[in-house]
Enzyme design. Structure first.
Site, PDB file in Angstrom:
ATOM      1  N   SER A   1      30.107  34.974  33.826  1.00 18.82           N
ATOM      2  CA  SER A   1      31.417  35.602  33.991  1.00 18.82           C
ATOM      3  C   SER A   1      31.247  36.906  34.747  1.00 18.82           C
ATOM      4  O   SER A   1      30.174  37.527  34.721  1.00 18.82           O
ATOM      5  CB  SER A   1      32.047  35.886  32.625  1.00 18.82           C
ATOM      6  OG  SER A   1      33.210  36.672  32.738  1.00 18.82           O
TER       7      SER A   1
ATOM      8  N   TYR B   1      30.464  38.843  23.942  1.00 15.56           N
ATOM      9  CA  TYR B   1      30.811  37.976  25.062  1.00 15.56           C
ATOM     10  C   TYR B   1      30.160  38.478  26.349  1.00 15.56           C
ATOM     11  O   TYR B   1      29.454  37.731  27.040  1.00 15.56           O
ATOM     12  CB  TYR B   1      32.332  37.909  25.232  1.00 15.56           C
ATOM     13  CG  TYR B   1      32.775  36.960  26.325  1.00 15.56           C
ATOM     14  CD1 TYR B   1      32.925  35.604  26.054  1.00 15.56           C
ATOM     15  CD2 TYR B   1      33.024  37.408  27.616  1.00 15.56           C
ATOM     16  CE1 TYR B   1      33.310  34.720  27.059  1.00 15.56           C
ATOM     17  CE2 TYR B   1      33.413  36.539  28.620  1.00 15.56           C
ATOM     18  CZ  TYR B   1      33.555  35.199  28.332  1.00 15.56           C
ATOM     19  OH  TYR B   1      33.927  34.329  29.326  1.00 15.56           O
TER      20      TYR B   1
END
Length: 275
Positions: A146, A160
């Site tokens: 990401s 995350y």
């Protein structure tokens, strides 16, 4: 898939294939002639996708319903492929989720599951399938990271961003290890992408307030990822805006970057949807 002197049909295994970027990546590999192994928890969605790719592209599609939060899952997947005599030529580690809310307020079992799915399982599947690819001198691995992996973690995304940063660095190292084996490893780093990810995370309302110009569609992200891994690019950040953001994060004083990230409270305030 047949290229040049290679007359072999290749197979791509995609985790988290039931929705979002994983589904789009499965479609792109199928479009390029790869048979598929579709892995996720939701059997009905996998069956529907298998029928779709078989009808559209004439490829074989196998399904395997399993939860990668189970520490035994990666080995079970590997052993099942051996049992079915399926040789995996491309591996797409896409399965993932976020645990919104302040870290202090979350349940450790949820955070432990995130680490298992997005760190441990990714590394283990690469470790299990990578040696066969190297021995056959052909392999393609996409690890879905990401843009968040290039930025300081925002509130409500404590593990995350850390998990995605791990995936990026691991992918870069694996790409270098296999530089002479024709095994390409790519960390895919999308920014905001239209999918049900934010519905599950519970921050859809906040996400809808963001300008549309920063959003990308899953099919575009998947096609760029496929092109990148075939070309042997270790890292791809999707979209000009996302590349600019990542560049700023590297060049600006870290004190300023942290100050800007401190304003992002979307995930901290999110209310996750019940499973």
């Amino acid at each position: 898939m047949t290229t040049g002197n290679d007359q072999k049909t290749r197979t791509a295994l995609v985790t988290g294939a039931s929705a979002g970027i994983g589904r789009e990546l499965a479609l792109v590999f199928a479009e390029h002639g790869f048979d598929l192994v579709l892995v996720a928890r939701r059997k009905e969605r996998l069956e529907a996708l298998a029928q779709e790719v078989q009808g559209k592209f004439g490829v074989k599609a196998h399904i395997m319903t399993i939860d990668l939060a189970n520490p035994a899952a990666p080995r079970q997947i590997f052993d099942e492929m051996a049992r079915r005599h399926i040789m995996v030529d491309a591996l797409v580690n896409n399965a993932g989720f976020s645990v919104p809310g302040y870290f202090r307020d979350t349940h450790w079992e949820d955070q432990k599951g995130l680490i298992q799915v997005m760190v441990t399982a990714v590394a283990e599947l690469c470790h299990l399938f990578g040696p066969g690819m190297a021995a056959r001198r052909y392999g393609r691995i996409i690890n879905v990271a990401s843009l968040a992996g290039h930025l300081p973690g925002a509130a409500g995304g404590t593990l995350y961003a850390a998990a995605k940063a791990f995936v990026i660095k691991m992918s870069e190292s694996l790409a270098l290890e296999n530089i002479n084996n024709n095994v390409h490893v790519t960390a895919l780093c999308p920014g905001f992408t239209y999918s049900e990810f934010h519905d599950v995370a519970g921050n859809r309302e906040e996400m809808n307030k963001l300008p549309k110009i920063i959003w990308m569609t899953g099919d575009v992200v998947a096609r760029q990822a496929f092109d990148a891994v075939m070309a042997g690019r270790p890292v791809i950040i999707n979209g000009g805006i996302n590349n600019f953001i990542a560049l700023l994060a590297r060049l600006l004083p870290q004190r300023l970057v942290h100050s800007l990230m401190a304003r992002n409270q979307r995930n901290a305030k999110a209310k996750p949807r019940a499973a």
